[in-house]
Design a protein around this motif. Sequence first.
Motif, mmCIF file in Angstrom:
data_model
loop_
_atom_site.group_PDB
_atom_site.id
_atom_site.type_symbol
_atom_site.label_atom_id
_atom_site.label_comp_id
_atom_site.label_asym_id
_atom_site.label_seq_id
_atom_site.Cartn_x
_atom_site.Cartn_y
_atom_site.Cartn_z
ATOM 1 N N UNK A 627 44.433 29.820 -6.545
ATOM 2 C CA UNK A 627 44.863 31.218 -6.700
ATOM 3 C C UNK A 627 45.286 31.817 -5.363
ATOM 4 N N UNK A 628 44.574 31.498 -4.301
ATOM 5 C CA UNK A 628 44.920 32.060 -2.993
ATOM 6 C C UNK A 628 46.324 31.640 -2.581
ATOM 7 N N UNK A 629 46.671 30.387 -2.814
ATOM 8 C CA UNK A 629 47.998 29.913 -2.439
ATOM 9 C C UNK A 629 49.071 30.453 -3.381
ATOM 10 N N UNK A 630 48.749 30.603 -4.642
ATOM 11 C CA UNK A 630 49.706 31.168 -5.581
ATOM 12 C C UNK A 630 50.060 32.606 -5.197
ATOM 13 N N UNK A 631 49.051 33.369 -4.862
ATOM 14 C CA UNK A 631 49.314 34.760 -4.511
ATOM 15 C C UNK A 631 50.042 34.868 -3.174
ATOM 16 N N UNK A 632 49.800 33.877 -2.291
ATOM 17 C CA UNK A 632 50.560 33.859 -1.032
ATOM 18 C C UNK A 632 52.042 33.606 -1.293
ATOM 19 N N UNK A 633 52.343 32.983 -2.431
ATOM 20 C CA UNK A 633 53.731 32.738 -2.806
ATOM 21 C C UNK A 633 54.280 33.863 -3.669
ATOM 22 N N UNK A 634 53.484 34.905 -3.844
ATOM 23 C CA UNK A 634 53.941 36.062 -4.605
ATOM 24 C C UNK A 634 53.677 35.998 -6.087
ATOM 25 N N UNK A 635 52.905 35.020 -6.548
ATOM 26 C CA UNK A 635 52.593 34.916 -7.978
ATOM 27 C C UNK A 635 51.250 35.588 -8.226
ATOM 28 N N UNK A 636 51.296 36.762 -8.819
ATOM 29 C CA UNK A 636 50.085 37.537 -9.073
ATOM 30 C C UNK A 636 49.305 36.878 -10.214
ATOM 31 N N UNK A 637 48.076 36.485 -9.915
ATOM 32 C CA UNK A 637 47.329 35.598 -10.806
ATOM 33 C C UNK A 637 45.979 36.196 -11.185
ATOM 34 N N UNK A 638 45.587 35.949 -12.385
ATOM 35 C CA UNK A 638 44.204 36.227 -12.808
ATOM 36 C C UNK A 638 43.612 34.937 -13.370
ATOM 37 N N UNK A 639 42.322 34.786 -13.211
ATOM 38 C CA UNK A 639 41.619 33.610 -13.737
ATOM 39 C C UNK A 639 40.653 34.062 -14.816
ATOM 40 N N UNK A 640 40.781 33.466 -15.970
ATOM 41 C CA UNK A 640 39.889 33.776 -17.091
ATOM 42 C C UNK A 640 38.962 32.582 -17.288
ATOM 43 N N UNK A 641 37.680 32.840 -17.140
ATOM 44 C CA UNK A 641 36.657 31.796 -17.297
ATOM 45 C C UNK A 641 36.113 31.874 -18.721
ATOM 46 N N UNK A 642 36.297 30.797 -19.468
ATOM 47 C CA UNK A 642 35.817 30.760 -20.858
ATOM 48 C C UNK A 642 34.321 31.048 -20.964
#
Length: 729
Positions: A627-642
């Motif tokens: 997630x940290x690298x995705x957001x550094x690339x501008x991809x706003x991310x959320x993680x959903x834990x089942x």
Amino acid sequence: MDRAQIVHQNFLDRVAAGQLPAGASPRSGLAPETAVAVYRAQVLSRALDLTSRAMQKAGEGFYTIGSSGHEGMAAVARALRADDMAFLHYRDAAFQIARADQVPGQRIAWDMLLSFACSSEDPTSGGRHKVLGSKALMIPPQTSTIASHLPKAVGAAYSVGAARRHRPEHQVLADDSIVMCSFGDASANHSTAQGAINTAGWTSVQSIPLPLLFVCEDNGIGISTKTPTGWIESSMAGRPGIKYFKTDGLDLYEAYATALEAAEYVRARRKPAFLHLRTVRLYGHAGADVPTTYLAKSEVEADEANDPLLHSVRLLAEAGALEPQEALKIYNDTCDRVERIRTEVVTRPHLKTGADVAASLIPPARACTPTNGVPPEKRAETFGSDMRAMDEPQPMSRLINWALTDLMLEHGEIVMMGEDVGRKGGVYGVTQKLHQRFGPDRMIDTLLDEQSILGLAIGMGHNGFLPMPEIQFLAYLHNAEDQIRGEAATLPFFSNGQFSNPMVLRIAGLGYQKGFGGHFHNDNSLAVLRDIPGIVIACPSDGAEAAMMMREAVRLAREEQRVVVFVEPIALYPMRDLHETKDGGWMRSYPAPDQRIALGEVGIDGDGTDLAIVTYGNGRYLSTQAKAELEAKGIKTRIIDLRWLAPLPAEALLEATKGCKHVLIVDECRTTGSQSEGLMALFTENGVTALARHAAGDCFIATGPAYAATLPSKDSILAAALDLTGGAK
């Protein structure tokens, strides 16, 4: 005529003609009125067998595995108390009928015919299956044909002594109860039976109370495969720690006397015994089975000539308890009565809808005494120096340990059992100090047999305990999965919610252990659990969540009587860092004892709308790294834990992903049979089109440097996310 009609006509003709088989004189000890009551139970069992076959031919009944030839079990029933829990062989209708005579208010013929007809008014299963069983008669139902009920009988017997030392709130068995389990000579060879018998002896030689009576009904054949002559006696008579008794089930007086002697031995000595009961099998295995296709006609006729009812008529006459003509009248009157009841029973209602059938999958909630926590001084005394460490972030293993400590302090009926859970404190130290804190009665080191571990848990659950068994590694569950699938999960279903065996089954599992043990210790498949109706599957991904989910798991078992499987990711037990060495990014503080994560509540990290990663366990850890690298690339991310893998929290997942442009499922289990399959279906059926999944390969896990080669990684998750979203923004 079929064999059932031949046996029926032989009885009528031979009793009328006085042609009764020879045998020993009746032993003393059985009062005339009791002997006649045993005979009446035997006759009713026989009449029900005849009627069940007639009902099937008429399309009115659905079960024809009968008890004919095993009517000696009626005498065994009278040798026991009505409050002695009995786990029955499926040929033991005579036992249940005889026990019903000992309990007021029973309508046993009516009830059993309802079960033949699969009527929704059947008081045992509610029309779901023809099973022996009754709450009032202390007979938990099961459909076992392979002695899979024996491990839980061992557990129930063990619970009698345990309850003397630590009384559970919902205790069922009296302090001087014994437990009986019966089975056939063929199923005595099954590994489940052998494991249970071995466990009973292993326990007994250590002078641990185990008031258990094994009853082996030896008719010499399993469907078409004969049992070698003398096999049961030669293999069972010398078992250490288990006293062997042998008797003739064709002789109601002999069977009663020997069963009474065995039961009194078990009750007085609190040690297990093995009662070897000679029987015959009449009619063949079931309605569709024709025994003369694999047995010589002379053998079949020899067994028919040894009809237990013919022996009973002779013995009752010699004892002066009942004349043959009176015995014949009882037989005819009983057959007529059963036929009259049949005409009424077949008009009773049946289950109609899927919802009707599934209604008993989940047992009803039970009233539990409220707990107001543990006094601070008691808690401080128990935790000792650990209290000072609670202010600092800790890895998952330690937070689970503290959660277990708090739960065992609060609920005295919690008992843990498993290989190495006690003195050693578990392979990974998760249960360390619990043995010192709560003693060997509540932290039970078992023998190495997963069937016995789970059977112990199921049986103790029958007597009001809250068991928390541990399976040391997920791969080891496969040695005993039927104890969950075929026993624990089906009990509420087959008993219409009247019986339950609540538990929290802890399993250390999943992948990512660096170079350790290959697929025996890195098992990334939960498929064997996913398709079991009614169970709850939990999988935490950090220590604080593990503690709060464990509390909810115990609540579900204690109050809602659920079977909960708690999968603990081994690789996350010691995990401290997230991005950099010594950053401590995956350690958590211990949540207050009253904090829980409710069943079906998912975890959400972030509020990005470009990408939602749906995952669990190690997948959440790795996705958080990505997630940290995705957001550094501008991809706003959320993680959903089942968090909760079953029942799937569908509504919560759809709500958690709402507004996201893309959904990526990250599943550390194998592509085939994994959670990702159900998740893909869920999102697709609800209109999510920008969807992809990234799961482990369909392969076992290697030992050594390639341990994670088939599993998702931070880099592979990153690549899958970029591929789905179209790359950097």
